[in-house]
Motif scaffolding. Structure first.
Motif, PDB file in Angstrom:
ATOM      1  N   ILE A 273     -26.310  34.254   4.143  1.00 44.82           N
ATOM      2  CA  ILE A 273     -27.060  33.566   3.249  1.00 44.82           C
ATOM      3  C   ILE A 273     -27.869  34.847   2.470  1.00 44.82           C
ATOM      4  O   ILE A 273     -28.202  35.975   3.102  1.00 44.82           O
ATOM      5  CB  ILE A 273     -28.226  32.867   3.724  1.00 44.82           C
ATOM      6  N   SER A 274     -28.114  34.760   1.288  1.00 45.31           N
ATOM      7  CA  SER A 274     -28.635  35.807   0.634  1.00 45.31           C
ATOM      8  C   SER A 274     -30.112  36.044   0.827  1.00 45.31           C
ATOM      9  O   SER A 274     -30.807  35.380   1.342  1.00 45.31           O
ATOM     10  CB  SER A 274     -28.377  35.726  -0.905  1.00 45.31           C
ATOM     11  N   ALA A 275     -30.466  37.128   0.444  1.00 42.25           N
ATOM     12  CA  ALA A 275     -32.122  37.628   0.674  1.00 42.25           C
ATOM     13  C   ALA A 275     -33.009  36.458   0.175  1.00 42.25           C
ATOM     14  O   ALA A 275     -34.014  36.144   0.769  1.00 42.25           O
ATOM     15  CB  ALA A 275     -32.327  38.939   0.146  1.00 42.25           C
ATOM     16  N   SER A 276     -32.672  35.915  -1.067  1.00 43.79           N
ATOM     17  CA  SER A 276     -33.688  35.005  -1.703  1.00 43.79           C
ATOM     18  C   SER A 276     -33.401  33.639  -1.142  1.00 43.79           C
ATOM     19  O   SER A 276     -34.182  32.795  -1.117  1.00 43.79           O
ATOM     20  CB  SER A 276     -33.185  35.011  -3.061  1.00 43.79           C
ATOM     21  N   GLY A 277     -32.211  33.610  -0.491  1.00 44.64           N
ATOM     22  CA  GLY A 277     -31.909  32.284   0.258  1.00 44.64           C
ATOM     23  C   GLY A 277     -31.115  31.276  -0.947  1.00 44.64           C
ATOM     24  O   GLY A 277     -30.737  30.233  -0.317  1.00 44.64           O
ATOM     25  N   MET A 278     -30.959  31.902  -2.089  1.00 43.55           N
ATOM     26  CA  MET A 278     -30.216  30.976  -3.087  1.00 43.55           C
ATOM     27  C   MET A 278     -28.802  30.823  -3.005  1.00 43.55           C
ATOM     28  O   MET A 278     -28.030  29.946  -3.290  1.00 43.55           O
ATOM     29  CB  MET A 278     -30.617  31.535  -4.469  1.00 43.55           C
ATOM     30  N   THR A 279     -28.146  31.935  -2.387  1.00 43.08           N
ATOM     31  CA  THR A 279     -26.487  31.840  -2.094  1.00 43.08           C
ATOM     32  C   THR A 279     -26.377  31.665  -0.465  1.00 43.08           C
ATOM     33  O   THR A 279     -26.902  32.529   0.110  1.00 43.08           O
ATOM     34  CB  THR A 279     -26.126  32.958  -2.893  1.00 43.08           C
ATOM     35  N   THR A 280     -25.311  30.797  -0.232  1.00 43.14           N
ATOM     36  CA  THR A 280     -24.984  30.666   0.802  1.00 43.14           C
ATOM     37  C   THR A 280     -23.432  30.924   1.133  1.00 43.14           C
ATOM     38  O   THR A 280     -22.693  30.364  -0.034  1.00 43.14           O
ATOM     39  CB  THR A 280     -25.309  29.408   1.592  1.00 43.14           C
ATOM     40  N   ASN A 281     -22.892  31.020   2.240  1.00 41.95           N
ATOM     41  CA  ASN A 281     -21.404  31.197   2.467  1.00 41.95           C
ATOM     42  C   ASN A 281     -21.002  30.802   3.865  1.00 41.95           C
ATOM     43  O   ASN A 281     -21.695  31.076   4.840  1.00 41.95           O
ATOM     44  CB  ASN A 281     -20.881  32.601   2.264  1.00 41.95           C
ATOM     45  N   TYR A 282     -19.803  29.871   3.797  1.00 39.67           N
ATOM     46  CA  TYR A 282     -19.454  29.285   5.303  1.00 39.67           C
ATOM     47  C   TYR A 282     -17.929  29.494   5.533  1.00 39.67           C
ATOM     48  O   TYR A 282     -17.190  29.632   4.588  1.00 39.67           O
ATOM     49  CB  TYR A 282     -19.805  27.892   5.253  1.00 39.67           C
ATOM     50  N   ALA A 283     -17.774  29.859   6.800  1.00 37.58           N
ATOM     51  CA  ALA A 283     -16.049  29.712   7.018  1.00 37.58           C
ATOM     52  C   ALA A 283     -15.755  28.200   7.060  1.00 37.58           C
ATOM     53  O   ALA A 283     -16.575  27.390   7.233  1.00 37.58           O
ATOM     54  CB  ALA A 283     -16.187  30.308   8.549  1.00 37.58           C
ATOM     55  N   ASP A 284     -14.529  28.417   6.593  1.00 32.61           N
ATOM     56  CA  ASP A 284     -13.722  27.085   6.349  1.00 32.61           C
ATOM     57  C   ASP A 284     -14.022  26.358   7.541  1.00 32.61           C
ATOM     58  O   ASP A 284     -14.038  24.852   7.779  1.00 32.61           O
ATOM     59  CB  ASP A 284     -12.424  27.240   6.101  1.00 32.61           C
ATOM     60  N   SER A 285     -13.980  26.765   8.781  1.00 31.99           N
ATOM     61  CA  SER A 285     -13.940  26.138  10.045  1.00 31.99           C
ATOM     62  C   SER A 285     -15.304  25.351  10.413  1.00 31.99           C
ATOM     63  O   SER A 285     -15.477  24.599  11.216  1.00 31.99           O
ATOM     64  CB  SER A 285     -13.620  26.973  11.173  1.00 31.99           C
ATOM     65  N   VAL A 286     -16.444  25.802   9.560  1.00 31.87           N
ATOM     66  CA  VAL A 286     -17.699  25.068   9.912  1.00 31.87           C
ATOM     67  C   VAL A 286     -18.301  24.356   8.731  1.00 31.87           C
ATOM     68  O   VAL A 286     -19.301  23.952   8.841  1.00 31.87           O
ATOM     69  CB  VAL A 286     -18.678  26.367  10.437  1.00 31.87           C
ATOM     70  N   LYS A 287     -17.838  24.654   7.763  1.00 32.91           N
ATOM     71  CA  LYS A 287     -18.222  23.692   6.414  1.00 32.91           C
ATOM     72  C   LYS A 287     -18.275  22.419   6.663  1.00 32.91           C
ATOM     73  O   LYS A 287     -17.505  21.633   7.030  1.00 32.91           O
ATOM     74  CB  LYS A 287     -17.168  23.937   5.278  1.00 32.91           C
ATOM     75  N   GLY A 288     -19.549  21.888   6.141  1.00 31.03           N
ATOM     76  CA  GLY A 288     -19.865  20.491   6.397  1.00 31.03           C
ATOM     77  C   GLY A 288     -20.491  20.228   7.874  1.00 31.03           C
ATOM     78  O   GLY A 288     -21.049  18.982   7.870  1.00 31.03           O
ATOM     79  N   ARG A 289     -20.438  21.093   8.650  1.00 32.23           N
ATOM     80  CA  ARG A 289     -20.865  20.707   9.796  1.00 32.23           C
ATOM     81  C   ARG A 289     -22.226  21.837  10.170  1.00 32.23           C
ATOM     82  O   ARG A 289     -23.125  21.344  10.880  1.00 32.23           O
ATOM     83  CB  ARG A 289     -19.853  21.084  10.951  1.00 32.23           C
ATOM     84  N   PHE A 290     -22.060  22.946   9.725  1.00 32.84           N
ATOM     85  CA  PHE A 290     -23.148  24.032   9.968  1.00 32.84           C
ATOM     86  C   PHE A 290     -24.033  24.251   8.795  1.00 32.84           C
ATOM     87  O   PHE A 290     -23.301  24.329   7.593  1.00 32.84           O
ATOM     88  CB  PHE A 290     -22.902  25.301  10.371  1.00 32.84           C
ATOM     89  N   THR A 291     -25.269  24.542   8.852  1.00 31.00           N
ATOM     90  CA  THR A 291     -26.170  24.881   7.712  1.00 31.00           C
ATOM     91  C   THR A 291     -27.029  25.965   8.029  1.00 31.00           C
ATOM     92  O   THR A 291     -27.821  26.155   9.039  1.00 31.00           O
ATOM     93  CB  THR A 291     -26.897  23.682   7.354  1.00 31.00           C
ATOM     94  N   ILE A 292     -26.866  27.048   7.166  1.00 34.14           N
ATOM     95  CA  ILE A 292     -27.598  28.339   7.243  1.00 34.14           C
ATOM     96  C   ILE A 292     -28.872  28.092   6.316  1.00 34.14           C
ATOM     97  O   ILE A 292     -28.945  27.877   5.256  1.00 34.14           O
ATOM     98  CB  ILE A 292     -26.784  29.567   7.029  1.00 34.14           C
TER      99      ILE A 292
END
Length: 123
Positions: free
Chosen positions: A50-69
């Motif tokens: 997650i970016s410093a501002s919280g505006m941008t996130t990135n997820y591994a394909d294996s956790v997309k749709g299940r995990f939230t940062i």
């Protein structure tokens, strides 16, 4: 900056856990943050960032749709909500900070690391 991860534990497949990462230091809101995990015998891998501002996130394909940062800069906290957990999610989970203009996912791009918290998902 010093980091303290917590919230790990033993959970059945399909269950949920919420990991927390508490940071010290006055410049927390200038750091991008990442969650990583390392299973026995495997390399450390990125889970989410997650970016410093919280505006941008990135997820591994294996956790997309299940995990939230997410992050709360006022509280100097980063969270990882993990739902629909699978046995293959079993690992030690680490939080880490990154300086720089953009978020990255490679572990070597991160500067400071917490001590890790164990997540075990039983089948």
């Amino acid at each position: 900056v010093q980091l303290q991860a917590s919230g790990g534990g033993l959970v059945q497949a399909g269950g949920s856990l919420r990991l927390s990462c508490a940071a010290s230091g006055r410049t927390f809101n200038s750091y991008h943050m990442g969650w990583f995990r390392q299973a026995p015998g495997k390399e450390r891998e990125s889970v989410a960032a997650i970016s410093a501002s919280g505006m941008t996130t990135n997820y591994a394909d294996s956790v997309k749709g299940r995990f939230t940062i997410s992050r709360d800069n006022a509280k100097k906290m980063v969270y990882l909500q993990m739902n629909s957990l699978k046995p293959e999610d079993t690992a030690v989970y680490f939080c880490a900070t990154r300086s720089g203009p953009v978020i990255r996912t490679a572990p070597y791009e991160y500067d400071s690391w917490g001590q890790g918290t164990q997540v075990t998902v039983s089948s």
